[in-house]
Design a protein around this motif. Structure first.
Motif, short mmCIF file in Angstrom:
data_model
loop_
_atom_site.label_atom_id
_atom_site.label_comp_id
_atom_site.label_asym_id
_atom_site.label_seq_id
_atom_site.Cartn_x
_atom_site.Cartn_y
_atom_site.Cartn_z
N SER A 80 0.83 -1.20 0.00
CA SER A 80 0.00 0.00 0.00
C SER A 80 0.87 1.25 0.00
O SER A 80 2.04 1.23 0.40
CB SER A 80 -0.92 0.00 1.23
OG SER A 80 -0.16 -0.07 2.42
N SER A 81 0.29 2.34 -0.46
CA SER A 81 1.02 3.61 -0.53
C SER A 81 1.34 4.13 0.87
O SER A 81 0.55 3.98 1.80
CB SER A 81 0.17 4.65 -1.28
OG SER A 81 -0.13 4.21 -2.58
N ASP A 82 2.51 4.72 1.00
CA ASP A 82 2.90 5.31 2.28
C ASP A 82 3.75 6.54 2.04
O ASP A 82 4.27 6.75 0.94
CB ASP A 82 3.65 4.28 3.15
CG ASP A 82 4.97 3.86 2.52
OD1 ASP A 82 5.96 4.57 2.73
OD2 ASP A 82 5.00 2.82 1.83
N PHE A 83 3.90 7.35 3.06
CA PHE A 83 4.58 8.64 2.93
C PHE A 83 6.07 8.47 2.63
O PHE A 83 6.64 9.21 1.82
CB PHE A 83 4.40 9.47 4.20
CG PHE A 83 3.04 10.09 4.31
CD1 PHE A 83 2.75 11.29 3.70
CD2 PHE A 83 2.05 9.45 5.02
CE1 PHE A 83 1.48 11.85 3.78
CE2 PHE A 83 0.78 9.99 5.12
CZ PHE A 83 0.49 11.20 4.50
N ILE A 84 6.73 7.53 3.28
CA ILE A 84 8.17 7.39 3.10
C ILE A 84 8.50 6.93 1.68
O ILE A 84 9.43 7.44 1.05
CB ILE A 84 8.75 6.40 4.13
CG1 ILE A 84 8.49 6.90 5.56
CG2 ILE A 84 10.25 6.22 3.91
CD1 ILE A 84 9.01 5.98 6.65
N SER A 85 7.72 5.99 1.15
CA SER A 85 7.96 5.51 -0.21
C SER A 85 7.74 6.63 -1.22
O SER A 85 8.50 6.78 -2.19
CB SER A 85 7.05 4.33 -0.53
OG SER A 85 7.37 3.21 0.27
N GLY A 86 6.71 7.43 -1.01
CA GLY A 86 6.46 8.56 -1.90
C GLY A 86 7.58 9.58 -1.84
O GLY A 86 8.02 10.11 -2.87
N TRP A 87 8.06 9.85 -0.65
CA TRP A 87 9.18 10.77 -0.46
C TRP A 87 10.42 10.25 -1.19
O TRP A 87 11.10 11.00 -1.90
CB TRP A 87 9.45 10.91 1.03
CG TRP A 87 10.74 11.59 1.40
CD1 TRP A 87 10.98 12.92 1.45
CD2 TRP A 87 11.96 10.95 1.81
NE1 TRP A 87 12.28 13.16 1.85
CE2 TRP A 87 12.90 11.97 2.07
CE3 TRP A 87 12.35 9.61 1.97
CZ2 TRP A 87 14.19 11.69 2.49
CZ3 TRP A 87 13.63 9.34 2.39
CH2 TRP A 87 14.54 10.37 2.64
N ALA A 88 10.69 8.96 -1.05
CA ALA A 88 11.86 8.36 -1.71
C ALA A 88 11.72 8.43 -3.23
O ALA A 88 12.70 8.69 -3.94
CB ALA A 88 12.04 6.92 -1.25
N ALA A 89 10.51 8.20 -3.73
CA ALA A 89 10.29 8.25 -5.18
C ALA A 89 10.52 9.67 -5.71
O ALA A 89 11.20 9.86 -6.74
CB ALA A 89 8.88 7.79 -5.50
N MET A 90 9.97 10.67 -5.03
CA MET A 90 10.14 12.06 -5.48
C MET A 90 11.61 12.48 -5.44
O MET A 90 12.11 13.16 -6.34
CB MET A 90 9.32 13.00 -4.61
CG MET A 90 7.82 12.87 -4.76
SD MET A 90 7.21 13.24 -6.41
CE MET A 90 6.83 11.58 -6.97
N LYS A 91 12.31 12.06 -4.40
CA LYS A 91 13.73 12.41 -4.29
C LYS A 91 14.54 11.71 -5.37
O LYS A 91 15.51 12.27 -5.90
CB LYS A 91 14.25 12.03 -2.90
CG LYS A 91 13.56 12.74 -1.75
CD LYS A 91 14.07 14.14 -1.54
CE LYS A 91 15.37 14.15 -0.77
NZ LYS A 91 15.83 15.50 -0.47
N SER A 92 14.15 10.49 -5.72
CA SER A 92 14.83 9.76 -6.79
C SER A 92 14.58 10.44 -8.13
O SER A 92 15.50 10.57 -8.96
CB SER A 92 14.34 8.31 -6.85
OG SER A 92 14.66 7.61 -5.67
N PHE A 93 13.34 10.87 -8.36
CA PHE A 93 13.03 11.61 -9.59
C PHE A 93 13.89 12.85 -9.70
O PHE A 93 14.35 13.21 -10.79
CB PHE A 93 11.55 12.01 -9.60
CG PHE A 93 10.59 10.88 -9.86
CD1 PHE A 93 11.01 9.70 -10.43
CD2 PHE A 93 9.25 11.02 -9.54
CE1 PHE A 93 10.13 8.65 -10.67
CE2 PHE A 93 8.35 9.99 -9.79
CZ PHE A 93 8.79 8.81 -10.35
N ASP A 94 14.09 13.51 -8.56
CA ASP A 94 14.88 14.73 -8.54
C ASP A 94 16.30 14.47 -9.04
O ASP A 94 16.90 15.31 -9.71
CB ASP A 94 14.92 15.30 -7.12
CG ASP A 94 15.51 16.70 -7.07
OD1 ASP A 94 15.17 17.51 -7.94
OD2 ASP A 94 16.32 16.97 -6.17
#
Length: 217
Positions: A80-94
């Motif tokens: 399931s979606s969670d805040f830490i995974s979303g944060w890691a994904a956005m930082k990786s995109f960066d």
């Protein structure tokens, strides 16, 4: 010698099949470990693992995106979606968007869907998810660090209102321990180094959007 050893270790975490990185050698790739590895390579100027391909790694991260717009730990439906995974994904995109990738439009699509997911988890008190310092750092950082311009545009479009930002700052203020100069995860709790790190980073990010009292000139 130390950098070479670190380089070898991080390379051992790389999965040549799915393009992600694992927490341990021969482990299963996940989005958090992938960000930590990419960040280490980028920060230390390490050479990329053998057979590393930015597009494959990008696709691994995008595949961690769920139908609700959030990100799970791994590209499997039962994560399931969670805040830490979303944060890691956005930082990786960066990190990856600095490369000349033709899939940059996929990054934008996944990011916009994540913004919508994140916004849906803002409570009436404007805080992200659980009312902890860490959850709010993940929310604010994921939005701003990916693209400050988009973050600012969302403020002007009332995606995030000034009242939202002020409420987040108020929460951070309430987590401050005036006796030792640190911050806690929640108001009245014991202070921790990581909560202090999160609090200072929230101040630094939101300082650019609000004139707020804080440790930044």
């Amino acid at each position: 010698f130390e950098l070479a050893a670190i380089n070898t270790y991080i390379s051992s975490l790389f999965n040549t099949i799915d393009g992600g990185f694992a927490e341990t050698p021969s482990g299963i790739s996940d989005v958090k470990s992938t960000f930590y590895a990419l960040s280490s390579i980028n920060t230390l100027g390490l050479s990329k693992p053998l057979f590393f391909n930015e597009t494959t790694t990008l696709n691994f991260i995008i595949n961690c995106s769920n139908t609700d717009g959030g990100f799970g730990l791994r590209p499997i439906l039962n994560y399931s979606s969670d805040f830490i995974s979303g944060w890691a994904a956005m930082k990786s995109f960066d990190i990856l968007k600095q490369e000349n990738l033709i899939e940059i439009v996929n990054i934008s699509d996944a990011t916009l869907r994540y913004y919508e997911w994140l916004h849906s988890f803002q409570g009436k008190n404007s805080l992200f998810g659980y009312t902890t310092m860490e959850a709010n750092y993940y929310g604010v950082s994921a939005l701003y660090k990916y693209d400050p311009m988009i973050f600012t545009e969302f403020i002007y479009d009332d995606f995030l209102t000034m009242e939202d930002l002020e409420n987040i700052i108020l929460f951070v203020d309430q987590c401050f321990n005036p006796y030792d100069g640190s911050y806690a995860s929640t108001p009245g709790a014991n202070s921790t180094l990581y909560a202090t790190y999160c609090g200072l980073n929230i101040y630094e990010i939101l300082y650019h959007c609000l004139v707020i009292p804080g440790p930044f000139p």
